[in-house]
Design an enzyme around this catalytic site. Structure first.
Site, PDB file in Angstrom:
ATOM      1  N   GLY A  71      74.126  59.786  52.668  1.00  0.00           N
ATOM      2  CA  GLY A  71      74.005  60.818  53.688  1.00  0.00           C
ATOM      3  C   GLY A  71      75.227  60.929  54.573  1.00  0.00           C
ATOM      4  O   GLY A  71      75.949  59.960  54.795  1.00  0.00           O
ATOM      5  N   GLY A 117      71.237  57.506  50.049  1.00  0.00           N
ATOM      6  CA  GLY A 117      70.583  58.713  49.574  1.00  0.00           C
ATOM      7  C   GLY A 117      71.157  59.234  48.274  1.00  0.00           C
ATOM      8  O   GLY A 117      70.471  59.939  47.526  1.00  0.00           O
ATOM      9  N   GLU A 140      72.795  51.191  54.986  1.00  0.00           N
ATOM     10  CA  GLU A 140      72.215  51.786  56.195  1.00  0.00           C
ATOM     11  C   GLU A 140      71.873  50.764  57.279  1.00  0.00           C
ATOM     12  O   GLU A 140      72.138  50.983  58.466  1.00  0.00           O
ATOM     13  CB  GLU A 140      70.951  52.592  55.832  1.00  0.00           C
ATOM     14  N   ASP A 148      66.320  54.119  53.385  1.00  0.00           N
ATOM     15  CA  ASP A 148      65.324  55.187  53.286  1.00  0.00           C
ATOM     16  C   ASP A 148      65.465  55.944  51.980  1.00  0.00           C
ATOM     17  O   ASP A 148      65.917  55.377  50.990  1.00  0.00           O
ATOM     18  CB  ASP A 148      65.441  56.115  54.496  1.00  0.00           C
TER      19      ASP A 148
END
Length: 374
Positions: A71, A117, A140, A148
């Protein structure tokens, strides 16, 4: 089937050739990081092709030397106080669910960096092809966020406590490692990757057995390198099974004094430099994920991301305050995991409902009053 017009400057390229469609992440200078526009376009094409009877096979790839570095954190940080950020997060988690449950055959050609991601667009696929240049990581937690995009579901299902180790230490896996632990299905030398893509295009079919046979024409059997962390699993399991972050660090440090465990010290340095809050959130999320379903994990991840971005516990999204794990209270972590009211949760299709027929954003207006997240 008509071929999509290709705009070389667009962040996602889509090409339709016969019964095969190709998505190319096209931000090579930015390592194909995932922006709002990337999410929008990938979701649009996948929805379209799932409904299109002519499309049988979808191929994912990245332009340049990366598949995707994950991301776009700058975008999320800059937009965290407005509805734009909320909608991107919502769309991304719905997209993750759609990829997991997609009804057409999908192949990822994963050359280079694949993080966060970005890996959510490769790991869940029926066929995920890696090379000697593939590098996987989950960074992350180290920057105050959490693993996530469905990885609180994926990581706990790796062997032993490898998932906890990977996400807490930002350790890297090679393509060979990914195949060994089930994060990829096939290893193909990089010089053969383009030829494999051409063969899949000429196959012009989504038949899983036929696709598998083509990939296996190019794939080779590989074993992890001698220095891989996969050969340290006994020590990893012994330490990362501990209940709390403090116990994990203490146990890991104690193991470092044992003969042959010199590899632990640089890893421990990375662990101690990371955000204590991010590490604690991630550890709890991964532990909960061991017994949660995919939808439960995604809904939980949505809450965590929104609470972090909306500064529920701190104005500092990339949280290093308090500076040590022992100072991060359980009450603070509980706040970040607090469920929303039902109408504010992430809405996913009911079991058996096609994701492409689901309207995930029809109620996005209910979020416009974001005071509950501040």
């Amino acid at each position: 089937m008509a071929e999509e017009s290709l705009n070389a400057n667009e962040v996602v390229l889509a090409e339709e050739t016969g019964h095969v469609s190709v998505i190319t992440l096209n931000r090579p200078r930015q390592l194909n990081v995932i922006s709002s526009r990337v999410v929008e376009l990938v979701a649009k094409y996948l929805e379209k092709w799932e409904k299109d009877d002519d499309t049988e096979l979808v191929i994912f790839k990245g332009a340049g030397r990366a598949f995707s570095a994950g991301g776009d954190l700058k975008m999320f940080y800059a937009g965290r106080k407005d509805d734009f950020c909320l909608e991107v997060v919502y769309r991304m988690y719905w997209l993750c669910y759609h990829i997991h449950t997609y009804r057409k055959t999908m192949v990822a050609l994963v050359h280079g960096i694949v993080m966060g991601g970005g890996a959510a667009m490769t790991v869940p696929l029926k066929f995920s092809v890696v090379t000697e240049n593939t590098v996987f990581s989950m960074p992350e937690a180290s920057v105050g966020l959490h693993s996530d995009c469905s990885f609180s579901y994926i990581l706990p299902r790796l062997p032993g406590y490898l998932g906890e180790y990977l996400t807490l230490t930002n350790a890297r896996l090679s393509g060979k490692d990914m195949v060994a632990v089930g994060l990829a299905t096939h290893f193909v030398p990089s010089e053969k990757l383009k030829e494999l893509e051409n063969r899949l295009l000429s196959l012009n079919s989504g038949d899983e057995n036929a696709v598998c046979n083509v990939i296996e024409e190019f794939s080779i059997d590989v074993l992890p390198e001698e220095e891989t962390i996969l050969n340290k699993l006994q020590t990893i399991n012994k330490c990362f099974c501990k209940e709390s972050l403090e116990e994990i660090i203490e146990s890991f440090e104690a193991e470092g004094w044992n003969n042959g465990n010199e590899w632990i010290w640089p890893v421990l340095k990375v662990l101690k430099r990371a955000s204590p809050t991010g590490l604690k959130i991630t550890l709890r999320s991964i532990r909960e994920g061991r017994t949660q379903t995919l939808p439960e994990c995604l809904k939980k991840e949505f809450r965590l991301t929104m609470n972090l971005l909306r500064s529920v516990v701190s104005e500092d999204v990339y949280e290093w305050n308090p500076p040590t794990p022992g100072e991060v209270s359980n009450e603070k972590i509980d706040l970040i995991f607090e469920p929303f009211s039902p109408e504010l949760e992430l809405h996913l299709p009911a079991e058996g409902e096609a994701s492409s027929n689901f309207q995930p954003f029809v109620e996005i207006e209910i979020y416009h009053d974001t005071s509950f997240l501040k």
